[in-house]
Design an enzyme around this catalytic site. Sequence first.
Site, short mmCIF file in Angstrom:
data_model
loop_
_atom_site.label_atom_id
_atom_site.label_comp_id
_atom_site.label_asym_id
_atom_site.label_seq_id
_atom_site.Cartn_x
_atom_site.Cartn_y
_atom_site.Cartn_z
CE1 TYR A 90 1.55 4.98 0.84
CE2 TYR A 90 1.52 3.42 -0.99
CZ TYR A 90 1.76 3.71 0.35
OH TYR A 90 2.20 2.72 1.18
CG HIS B 170 2.26 0.75 7.61
ND1 HIS B 170 2.82 0.08 6.55
CD2 HIS B 170 3.13 1.73 7.95
CE1 HIS B 170 3.99 0.63 6.27
NE2 HIS B 170 4.21 1.62 7.10
CG HIS C 217 5.80 -3.57 5.83
ND1 HIS C 217 5.07 -4.46 5.06
CD2 HIS C 217 5.00 -2.50 6.00
CE1 HIS C 217 3.89 -3.94 4.78
NE2 HIS C 217 3.81 -2.73 5.35
CB CYS D 89 1.30 -3.42 8.14
SG CYS D 89 0.29 -3.01 6.70
CG ASP E 190 -0.57 1.36 4.50
OD1 ASP E 190 0.09 2.03 3.69
OD2 ASP E 190 -0.33 0.17 4.75
CG HIS E 191 -2.20 0.99 0.51
ND1 HIS E 191 -2.14 -0.33 0.17
CD2 HIS E 191 -0.91 1.39 0.67
CE1 HIS E 191 -0.88 -0.72 0.11
NE2 HIS E 191 -0.11 0.30 0.42
C1 DNO Z 1 3.00 -0.53 0.63
C2 DNO Z 1 3.95 -0.48 1.72
C3 DNO Z 1 5.14 -1.36 1.47
C4 DNO Z 1 6.19 -1.06 2.51
C5 DNO Z 1 7.42 -1.88 2.39
C6 DNO Z 1 8.27 -1.69 3.60
O1 DNO Z 1 2.31 0.38 0.39
O2 DNO Z 1 3.36 -0.71 2.92
O3 DNO Z 1 5.65 -1.10 0.22
O4 DNO Z 1 6.60 0.25 2.36
O5 DNO Z 1 7.13 -3.20 2.23
O6 DNO Z 1 9.53 -2.15 3.33
#
Ligand code: DNO
Length: 344
Positions: free
Chosen positions: A322, A263, A198, A236, A308-309
């Site tokens: 989340y 992501h 990531h 991401c 993602d978020h």
């Molecule tokens: C945040 C996530 C990160 C991700 C880690 C992967 O929401 O995208 O915390 O899970 O960095 O190791």
Amino acid sequence: MEMSFRWYGHEDPVTLEHIRQIPDMKGIVSAIYDIPAGEVWPVEKIKELKQMIEKYELKLNVIESVPVHEDIKLGLDSRDKWIDNYKQTLRNLAEAGIHTVCYNFMPVFDWTRSQLDATLPDGSNSLLYDEAKVKDLDPLSGELALPGWDLSYQTDDLRRIIDQYQSISEQQLMDNLVYFLEQVIPVAEEEDVLLAIHPDDPPWPIFGLPRVVTNKENVQYMLDKVDSKHNGITFCTGSYGANPANDLLEIIEAAKGRIHFVHARNVKWIGELSFQETSHSVNDGSIDMVAVLKKLREIGFAGPIRPDHGRMIWGEVGRPGYGLYDRALGATYLNGILDTLARG
Ligand code: DNO
């Protein structure tokens, strides 16, 4: 692509029952949260998690994350022991039938924001990163405790670890990453586990700590150094895209064949190295989600993708970034784009 959703296990206020009701939801992205970083994940515990998810006709398709012990990132002599544990965890995951693993190589702190509930014009709220505020902040003061941070460290340990990083340059951190990969990738190949690093979030150094998974050049470097399909990335959009200097389509092109997980989220640039998270829509954020998904299709990416978020909307309270509602809208928006693209 396989639409997926992050789930934090039993303690997550968002339930598998609800996740299952999101149209076309296929995968669950999760982890075992009660094992200290560096320890081996027992195969039985992994199987238990997997079976629980399968009861809801969903599939545990990605582990996010298997954390990398700080000694590995620091390149200490003790790292080999932790690397051996990591290899064993990969073997155990493969034995349980799991073949995609997300991880990161950020020193000490995972994703960082200066505010978790900044109001957006529509009255919802979301995560915000203001570089000036973060610059003034002492991460050890306790003023900021982020959900992504490992708070199991005692302050003294944390101070010691942060001090140790003061003598580590970006190149050294990168060398330590390459060392780790040289050791674990052969096991990943044997077990057919795809490792997906990531990016650093945000993708620049914070609190005086080096960060290396930040841009196209560095991604290319780490992929070339250990040139195996099993050494791949999590693409991401929101992390790479937080820096306007990153061209997302170029990064996708550079990592062709090595992207194992996506992501998708949007951010709006609000100043020099500052941004606020928005809905997934191209009309709200600075990232052209349609162009990103189109490019991912073009390079043949067909793996797991997750919204993602999200923002906090409709009065939902929960884990910042989340909640259920806005991530569900995000999944539906992404699926809409993907279904349309699939028609050509
Ligand atoms: C945040 C996530 C990160 C991700 C880690 C992967 O929401 O995208 O915390 O899970 O960095 O190791």
